[in-house]
Design a protein around this motif. Structure first.
Motif, PDB file in Angstrom:
ATOM      1  N   PRO A  36      -2.758  -2.406 -11.232  1.00 46.82           N
ATOM      2  CA  PRO A  36      -2.242  -1.416 -12.061  1.00 46.82           C
ATOM      3  C   PRO A  36      -0.528  -1.300 -12.102  1.00 46.82           C
ATOM      4  N   LYS A  38       1.135   1.204 -11.531  1.00 45.48           N
ATOM      5  CA  LYS A  38       1.821   2.101 -10.438  1.00 45.48           C
ATOM      6  C   LYS A  38       0.925   1.546  -9.118  1.00 45.48           C
ATOM      7  N   GLU A  39       2.112   1.858  -8.190  1.00 44.82           N
ATOM      8  CA  GLU A  39       1.424   1.360  -6.708  1.00 44.82           C
ATOM      9  C   GLU A  39       0.430   2.370  -6.346  1.00 44.82           C
ATOM     10  N   ASP A  41      -1.883   3.662  -7.918  1.00 43.39           N
ATOM     11  CA  ASP A  41      -3.210   3.263  -8.512  1.00 43.39           C
ATOM     12  C   ASP A  41      -3.708   2.117  -7.884  1.00 43.39           C
ATOM     13  N   PHE A  44      -5.239   3.300  -4.456  1.00 42.67           N
ATOM     14  CA  PHE A  44      -6.324   4.198  -4.634  1.00 42.67           C
ATOM     15  C   PHE A  44      -7.332   3.245  -5.121  1.00 42.67           C
ATOM     16  N   SER A  45      -7.349   2.185  -5.838  1.00 41.44           N
ATOM     17  CA  SER A  45      -8.257   1.348  -6.299  1.00 41.44           C
ATOM     18  C   SER A  45      -8.910   0.573  -4.931  1.00 41.44           C
ATOM     19  N   ARG A  48     -10.770   3.162  -2.707  1.00 41.94           N
ATOM     20  CA  ARG A  48     -11.983   3.621  -2.996  1.00 41.94           C
ATOM     21  C   ARG A  48     -13.006   2.586  -3.123  1.00 41.94           C
ATOM     22  N   THR A  93      -0.895  -3.866  -0.724  1.00 36.90           N
ATOM     23  CA  THR A  93      -0.087  -3.323  -1.719  1.00 36.90           C
ATOM     24  C   THR A  93       1.530  -3.750  -1.408  1.00 36.90           C
TER      25      THR A  93
END
Length: 403
Positions: A36, A38-39, A41, A44-45, A48, A93
């Motif tokens: 993504p 943005k970091e 996002d 979060f992926s 999740r 990340t």
């Protein structure tokens, strides 16, 4: 940049034997898909996927079992949630080529409501470049109400994961909140927790006081610190104060270490006063331990719980009693009298505060004589740092405010 590039090389150290299997599975799952923009996002992926695969939020457990990963051996199939939330996701990340901010992120802990059900849910948010806590709350439209209750700053760089659910063990250090097991929600000090809708576990209240055999130097250290605390507080009249350490054992179910002193009279007088006025009250026996006492007045009966916050993923209630009000208060006061009697003995032994011996009489403590002692509430609440923090923004109930 593609997801697959983030997974090479593999880490040299893992948490549990299932971690490398989950790592390789995630690499295959995301494959050559672009990360993504943005970091947040990206984080979060990954978060999740881990939580969905393990069937539990990685913030709410230390480990999880995945049957597909069980290849034989004692810990086979176990994945370390702690390693993934503290090391794995941040490592992935950090390998992405995002621009890093020139300043640290700002963290805010948030109580939020999505329905009108009593109580709150809890999360924390990270505020980074071109964002603010106000914007985050503004765009979280499903929240019908929020309260930011604590702000902290860090000099480390963190991914803006939002929201993250905090464990009860973590929350114990940030706020004098109370957890409600029946509603699975948190309550602020100015809230009133509804009477439990569950059946009590016990009908009797028994106790045992086990004195700790400590060296003279240890008592001296403890009580010198008490003197310093009073000297440093400009709003509280300096007094002689002496404490000792004991183990309180209740119903053979829970043991807790308490440091008992004369201030407890005022603490329990406050507790009874709140109970009489609001039909609900709580108190913290020790600044260092993870136990909270909850009381409800149900007419002719008292409901009494002890909550244990030592566990990282849940709250336990090893003591849950309902018994006639007069009988309960009689036993509770007797326990306090014995603690005070031991305290007076220690005063004589160590020749400290001898002029206060016999000054506290718990036998007179009841609904008729109880009253609030606002000048002493700083020592009633277990979280003095939160009370004195400059950027706290929740309102405290009168019993928690400084006089």
């Amino acid at each position: 940049m593609k997801y697959s590039e983030l997974f090479e090389p593999e880490p040299e150290n893992w948490g549990l034997r299932g971690d490398p299997l989950l790592w390789r599975e995630m690499k295959e799952h995301f494959g050559d898909k672009e990360i993504p923009e943005k970091e947040g996002d990206l984080a979060f992926s990954l978060f999740r996927y881990c939580s969905d695969r393990l069937k539990i939020s990685i913030n709410m457990a230390d480990k999880a079992y995945v049957e597909d990963f069980a290849k034989g051996g004692m810990t086979s199939g176990e994945v370390s949630c702690k390693w993934w939330r503290e090391t794995g996701i941040s490592l992935l990340t950090s390998r992405a080529d995002y621009d890093k901010p020139d300043f640290p992120y700002h963290f805010d802990y948030v109580f939020y409501k999505t329905t009108n059900t009593p109580g709150w849910e809890i999360a924390f948010v990270t505020v980074g470049p071109n964002n603010s806590i106000e914007n985050i709350i503004k765009h979280k439209r499903k929240w019908i109400e929020t309260k930011v209750f604590c702000g902290t700053k860090t000099d480390k760089y963190y991914s803006p994961m939002f929201p993250m659910i905090l464990s009860p063990n973590e929350m114990h250090h940030y706020s004098p909140w109370i957890y409600n097991l029946e509603l699975n929600r948190y309550f602020l000090p100015d809230d009133i927790i509804p009477y439990p809708n569950s059946e009590p576990k016990q009908k009797d209240f028994s106790y045992e006081i086990i004195l700790k055999d400590k060296a003279d130097e240890h008592f001296t250290d403890i009580n010198d610190n008490l003197d310093i605390m009073y000297d440093c507080d400009k709003q509280i009249e300096k007094r002689n104060c002496f404490g000792y350490i004991a183990t309180l054992k209740i119903n053979d179910s829970v043991k807790m270490h308490i440091d008992f002193c004369d201030c407890y009279y005022e603490m329990f007088s406050n507790m009874l006063y709140e109970l009489k006025e609001k039909k609900y009250a709580y108190c913290i026996l020790s600044n260092c331990d993870y136990y909270k006492f909850l009381f409800w007045d149900n007419g002719d009966k008292i409901r009494f719980k002890i909550q244990n916050y030592n566990l990282k993923t849940q709250v336990e209630e090893p003591v849950d009693i309902e018994m006639p009000k007069e009988k309960f208060i009689k036993i509770f006061v007797k326990m306090l009298c014995e603690l005070q009697k031991n305290l007076d003995k220690y005063k004589k032994k160590f020749k400290r505060c001898v002029e206060t011996i016999g000054e506290v009489d718990y036998s007179e403590l009841n609904y008729k004589t109880c009253c609030p002692y606002f000048h002493n509430v700083k020592y009633i609440d277990h979280d003095n740092k939160l009370i004195n923090i400059e950027n706290k923004s929740i309102p405290f109930s009168p019993v928690m405010k400084k006089d």
